[in-house]
Design a protein around this motif. Structure first.
Motif, PDB file in Angstrom:
ATOM      1  N   ALA A 201      -0.806  19.746  -7.204  1.00  0.00           N
ATOM      2  CA  ALA A 201       0.602  19.644  -6.350  1.00  0.00           C
ATOM      3  C   ALA A 201       0.372  20.086  -4.928  1.00  0.00           C
ATOM      4  CB  ALA A 201       1.368  20.598  -7.145  1.00  0.00           C
ATOM      5  N   GLN A 202      -1.256  19.705  -4.840  1.00  0.00           N
ATOM      6  CA  GLN A 202      -1.267  19.750  -2.969  1.00  0.00           C
ATOM      7  C   GLN A 202      -0.838  18.392  -2.557  1.00  0.00           C
ATOM      8  OE1 GLN A 202      -2.585  21.860  -0.775  1.00  0.00           O
ATOM      9  NE2 GLN A 202      -4.002  23.200  -1.926  1.00  0.00           N
ATOM     10  N   ARG A 203      -0.396  18.735  -1.359  1.00  0.00           N
ATOM     11  CA  ARG A 203      -0.035  17.395  -0.381  1.00  0.00           C
ATOM     12  C   ARG A 203      -1.014  16.960   0.346  1.00  0.00           C
ATOM     13  NH1 ARG A 203       5.702  18.284   1.794  1.00  0.00           N
ATOM     14  NH2 ARG A 203       6.613  19.621   0.221  1.00  0.00           N
TER      15      ARG A 203
ATOM     16  N   TYR B  58       1.474   9.689   2.897  1.00  0.00           N
ATOM     17  CA  TYR B  58       1.435  10.929   2.283  1.00  0.00           C
ATOM     18  C   TYR B  58       1.437  10.599   0.709  1.00  0.00           C
ATOM     19  CZ  TYR B  58       2.605  12.913   6.667  1.00  0.00           C
ATOM     20  OH  TYR B  58       2.694  13.491   7.857  1.00  0.00           O
ATOM     21  N   GLY B  59       0.868  11.909   0.247  1.00  0.00           N
ATOM     22  CA  GLY B  59       0.591  11.876  -0.981  1.00  0.00           C
ATOM     23  C   GLY B  59       0.661  13.347  -1.770  1.00  0.00           C
ATOM     24  N   VAL B  60       0.703  13.329  -3.200  1.00  0.00           N
ATOM     25  CA  VAL B  60       0.550  14.566  -3.899  1.00  0.00           C
ATOM     26  C   VAL B  60      -0.093  14.450  -4.950  1.00  0.00           C
ATOM     27  CG1 VAL B  60       1.908  16.236  -5.334  1.00  0.00           C
ATOM     28  CG2 VAL B  60       3.102  15.123  -3.477  1.00  0.00           C
TER      29      VAL B  60
ATOM     30  N   ILE C 205       1.294   8.284  -4.299  1.00  0.00           N
ATOM     31  CA  ILE C 205       2.079   8.105  -3.071  1.00  0.00           C
ATOM     32  C   ILE C 205       2.984   7.508  -3.206  1.00  0.00           C
ATOM     33  CG2 ILE C 205      -0.464   7.905  -2.093  1.00  0.00           C
ATOM     34  CD1 ILE C 205      -0.033   4.841  -2.135  1.00  0.00           C
ATOM     35  N   GLY C 206       3.638   7.361  -4.261  1.00  0.00           N
ATOM     36  CA  GLY C 206       5.273   6.794  -4.498  1.00  0.00           C
ATOM     37  C   GLY C 206       5.375   5.471  -3.920  1.00  0.00           C
TER      38      GLY C 206
ATOM     39  N   GLY D 235       6.979  23.907   1.838  1.00  0.00           N
ATOM     40  CA  GLY D 235       6.710  22.680   1.187  1.00  0.00           C
ATOM     41  C   GLY D 235       7.561  21.929   1.792  1.00  0.00           C
ATOM     42  N   PRO D 236       7.559  21.398   3.070  1.00  0.00           N
ATOM     43  CA  PRO D 236       8.656  20.900   3.878  1.00  0.00           C
ATOM     44  C   PRO D 236       9.104  19.493   3.367  1.00  0.00           C
ATOM     45  CG  PRO D 236       6.295  20.572   5.083  1.00  0.00           C
ATOM     46  CD  PRO D 236       6.306  21.512   3.882  1.00  0.00           C
ATOM     47  N   TYR D 237      10.189  19.221   3.352  1.00  0.00           N
ATOM     48  CA  TYR D 237      11.128  17.889   3.129  1.00  0.00           C
ATOM     49  C   TYR D 237      10.355  16.796   3.633  1.00  0.00           C
ATOM     50  CZ  TYR D 237      14.932  15.131   2.035  1.00  0.00           C
ATOM     51  OH  TYR D 237      16.099  13.972   1.469  1.00  0.00           O
ATOM     52  N   ARG D 238       9.989  16.064   3.089  1.00  0.00           N
ATOM     53  CA  ARG D 238       9.267  14.703   3.335  1.00  0.00           C
ATOM     54  C   ARG D 238       9.669  13.610   2.631  1.00  0.00           C
ATOM     55  NH1 ARG D 238       3.840  16.616   5.377  1.00  0.00           N
ATOM     56  NH2 ARG D 238       4.799  16.790   7.337  1.00  0.00           N
TER      57      ARG D 238
ATOM     58  N   LEU E  85       8.412  10.210   0.777  1.00  0.00           N
ATOM     59  CA  LEU E  85       6.995   9.666   0.153  1.00  0.00           C
ATOM     60  C   LEU E  85       7.237   8.395  -0.345  1.00  0.00           C
ATOM     61  CD1 LEU E  85       4.404  11.170  -0.723  1.00  0.00           C
ATOM     62  CD2 LEU E  85       5.433  11.376  -3.060  1.00  0.00           C
TER      63      LEU E  85
ATOM     64  N   LEU F 295      10.831   8.019  -2.526  1.00  0.00           N
ATOM     65  CA  LEU F 295      10.634   9.032  -3.204  1.00  0.00           C
ATOM     66  C   LEU F 295      11.059  10.373  -1.863  1.00  0.00           C
ATOM     67  CD1 LEU F 295       7.869   8.474  -5.495  1.00  0.00           C
ATOM     68  CD2 LEU F 295      10.328   8.142  -5.809  1.00  0.00           C
TER      69      LEU F 295
ATOM     70  N   CYS G 277       9.670  14.096  -1.339  1.00  0.00           N
ATOM     71  CA  CYS G 277       8.853  15.290  -1.792  1.00  0.00           C
ATOM     72  C   CYS G 277       9.177  16.666  -0.844  1.00  0.00           C
ATOM     73  CB  CYS G 277       7.487  14.929  -1.238  1.00  0.00           C
ATOM     74  SG  CYS G 277       6.132  16.353  -1.711  1.00  0.00           S
ATOM     75  N   SER G 278       9.445  17.563  -1.624  1.00  0.00           N
ATOM     76  CA  SER G 278       9.997  18.886  -1.088  1.00  0.00           C
ATOM     77  C   SER G 278       9.820  20.004  -1.858  1.00  0.00           C
ATOM     78  CB  SER G 278      11.387  19.006  -0.773  1.00  0.00           C
ATOM     79  OG  SER G 278      11.694  20.168  -0.002  1.00  0.00           O
TER      80      SER G 278
ATOM     81  N   SER H 108       5.629  21.185  -3.854  1.00  0.00           N
ATOM     82  CA  SER H 108       5.761  19.717  -3.896  1.00  0.00           C
ATOM     83  C   SER H 108       6.324  18.865  -4.757  1.00  0.00           C
ATOM     84  CB  SER H 108       4.187  18.864  -3.620  1.00  0.00           C
ATOM     85  OG  SER H 108       3.645  19.792  -2.825  1.00  0.00           O
TER      86      SER H 108
END
Lengths: 345, 340
Positions: free
Chosen positions: A97-99, A109-111, A138-139, B157-160, B162, B166, B168-169, B315
């Motif tokens: 769950a790291q960004r 950006y990805g997770v 990366i959605g 975990g800032p709102y972003r 994706l 999508l 992510c937050s 996230s």
């Protein structure tokens, strides 16, 4: 230069092993005003010729590696998820769950995920996924993913730095941007000083994958003395005390059969004379720093090693204390400024 | 509008028991416009008069709290010991920055370098009781000056945005529910509705218990976020639900067997409005419905949930299209449920 500010700036630049260009450009820009010449070598290292030695005096090479550990995209699957491998030693226990930022055509950006996430309880939560099991979300559709990302693109963990209590700094890639900051600061401190020694500075690539930049850079620099500036372990309660230095207690002076004893001794003497806090780090053989490669590059060089104590090495939350960087820079300065007839050639 | 509200709410820190920042923001948006009261636990119970009073008293609920941590002790070297507030996989906090207390002091969760780990340590997760937060304190005394025991700790975990659509937050679970209900209150409603913004869901469905008691609804609709495991390598039947397939409406989870009539109604409405809606394909998770449906003499209850990957992490990833489909379905469901 304020070393804390400098570290945060450098930490914000990207430079995973083998793809150091963004951080290299920034470093070249910062050191340029102090130099005769700055060049980028064939592997991508920054080699700065700061000033020449006077006739009969040695030129010393200051080295810090500029690369950081990270990941590299190996595959894009049919759902648009990315597979990755590690570039250097990545602690897999902290990846879930790291960004991340995938350095593709543009920053993406990805997770990081490892299936099955969050259904897991008990036993599964103790497991650490292998690099092979990880994916980066990366959605994007596979088509879009392939437009933006190519295998070989580097991935960094999205970890903005922070200022902690007591001026301590949390910043990714402090290994070894803290060393880079100390070398830059030393060059600045020496800028207006009169002394006969010459100085070169090497900001080397690919240390994390086997000191490769130092091998080539050390050869090209062709100096008689090489001083590597890296980071080493600062004590935390989960770490063995005998392997660690202490944060805030000054540069760790390396002592090892592979380092030049007279240089280690000189560091200690100068630290005492100039009231610079220091600690000793004794190793039994190779040091796992660029000092190993620099010592045997080309015709060989007398080698010294200073390490800045750092907590949580190879994590995105590496912590250092700026005073240790400043004191490292001061010790480098005295070593060079007061070198005099020592090591005359 | 929905996403602006969601972003603002997600950026606030409110682990269970410390919901004040979110509660204050919700009250700021309700004050002077709607009737509301704050109960003894901190739940916000709002009421909006509609065009008519329905046959069934309807309560919609969402929880304000998020999973987080709490400072339980300080080590001699100034490191903070923490306890997990709510169900957190300890693997998703290591190697991250966190925000400590109302003053938002930055801290980090580190570990000894991998160079000093044995092969076994490298492949074993650090358990929650071995985690500590470094705020830069020199020693215990220094740490306690800045951070007293009992201080809440939140994810950073800032709102972003994706990818293509999508988000992510941190804390989408359940600021999403709060955002949907705040937006819904703004619209013209055919019937009276009670809206409960609840505390302490993550530590045992505690706020919703008293909220349901006080409101005493006939029918309850819980607006939530739920786990989606639609990742490569996960068999389809174990994915629970999938991003992009609309809100998830479950027949049963670990806390509730949902009212079948309401379950069918949700899917019928979605179909009539050509709006996506999916069921959960595993009996997993649980939410405030577990407390609400057994309140007083029993409450017919349904939950509409936004599918989220990496729930209870800094996230969480959700789909905007799913969020909009949920926001569309919920008022329609409330309207029809009111006259069942």
């Amino acid at each position: 230069m304020d070393v804390a500010e400098l570290l945060l700036t450098l930490s914000g630049c990207t430079g995973v092993s083998g793809a150091e260009q963004p951080v290299a450009e920034r470093i070249a820009e910062i050191i340029k005003p102090f130099c005769q010449r700055v060049e980028i070598d064939p592997l991508g290292s920054v080699l700065a010729s700061v000033r020449p030695a006077k006739e009969g005096y040695p030129t010393v090479l200051l080295d810090a590696h500029m690369d950081e550990v990270g990941m590299i995209v190996t595959y894009i699957d049919d759902k648009g998820f990315l597979k990755v491998g590690n570039c250097g030693g990545v602690d897999r226990r902290l990846l879930l769950a790291q960004r991340v930022i995938v350095h593709g055509k543009e920053p993406v950006y990805g997770v990081i995920a490892a299936p099955p996430p969050h259904l897991s309880t008990g036993e599964e939560r103790k497991k650490v996924p292998s690099m092979d099991e990880l994916v980066i979300d990366i959605g994007c559709s596979p088509e879009r993913a392939r437009e933006l990302v190519r295998p070989g693109d580097r991935v960094t963990i999205d970890a903005p730095g922070a200022r902690l209590l007591n001026d301590r700094i949390c910043a990714k890639a402090s290994d070894d941007r803290a060393g880079v900051a100390a070398v830059l600061r030393a060059v600045e401190l020496l800028d207006k000083e009169e002394f006969p020694w010459g100085i070169k500075a090497l900001f080397s690539v690919q240390e994390e994958v086997g000191e490769r930049g130092a091998k080539a850079g050390g050869f090209a620099a062709d100096c008689d003395i090489a001083l590597a500036v890296d980071v080493s372990f600062a004590l935390t309660s989960d770490a063995p005390e005998h392997k660690c230095g202490r944060m805030g207690e000054g540069p760790m002076i390396g002592i090892s059969p592979t380092l030049t004893a007279s240089i280690s001794d000189r560091f200690v003497a100068l630290a005492k004379e100039h009231d610079i806090p220091y600690q000793l780090e004794v190793m039994a053989g190779e040091t796992s720093t660029n000092a190993d490669a620099l010592g045997v590059a080309g015709k060989g060089a007398k080698t010294g090693l200073l390490s800045i104590p750092l907590r949580y090495m190879h994590t995105p939350v590496e912590v250092t204390e700026p005073a240790d960087m400043e004191n490292t820079a001061r010790l480098l300065k005295e070593f060079i400024k007061e070198g005099g007839e020592l090591y005359a050639v | 509008m929905l996403f602006d509200t969601l972003k603002e709410l997600c950026e606030l820190n409110a682990p269970s028991g410390f919901e004040k920042p979110v509660a204050e923001e919700i009250i700021r948006r309700l004050d002077g416009i709607y009737d509301y009261r704050v109960d003894n636990l901190g739940n916000i119970l709002a009421f909006k008069k509609g065009k008519a009073t329905p046959k069934n008293k309807i309560m919609l609920s969402a929880h304000m709290d998020e999973v987080g941590m709490i400072v339980t002790g300080v080590l001699p070297d100034g490191m903070l010991r923490i306890g997990m507030v709510g169900g957190i996989d300890p693997r998703v906090v290591l190697g991250r920055t966190v925000s400590v207390g109302e003053q938002k002091l930055p801290g980090v969760l580190g570990t000894k370098a991998m160079h000093m780990q044995t092969e076994e340590e490298r492949s074993t997760a650090v358990p929650a009781d071995k985690l500590y937060v470094d705020i830069g304190a020199k020693d215990k005394e220094d740490a306690l000056k800045a951070v007293p025991l009992g201080t809440p700790v939140s994810f950073c975990g800032p709102y972003r945005e994706l990818g293509e659509e999508l988000i992510c937050s941190k804390a989408i679970d359940d600021r999403f529910g709060c955002a949907v209900l705040l937006e819904m209150l703004k619209s013209d409603l055919p019937y009276d509705v009670h809206v409960a913004f609840c505390v302490q869901e993550e530590v045992g469905l505690r706020g919703s218990r008293t909220a349901a008691y006080t409101i005493a609804p006939d029918i309850a609709i819980v607006v939530e976020t739920t786990t989606a495991s639609d990742l490569p390598g996960v068999e389809e039947e174990r994915q629970v639900c999938r991003l992009g397939k609309g809100p998830a409406v479950s027949f049963m989870d670990r806390s509730t067997i949902y009212d079948r009539e309401l379950y069918d109604l949700a899917f019928r409405i979605a179909k009539e409005h050509d709006s996506p809606c999916q069921t959960k394909t595993m009996i997993a998770g649980g939410n405030d419905a577990g407390a609400i449906h057994v309140s007083r003499g029993g409450v017919k209850t349904i939950a509409v949930s936004l599918p989220g990957r990496y729930l209870h992490s800094p996230s969480t990833v959700v789909s905007k299209a799913d969020a909009l489909a949920a926001a569309k379905l919920i008022p329609l469901l409330a309207e029809e449920a009111a006259s069942l």
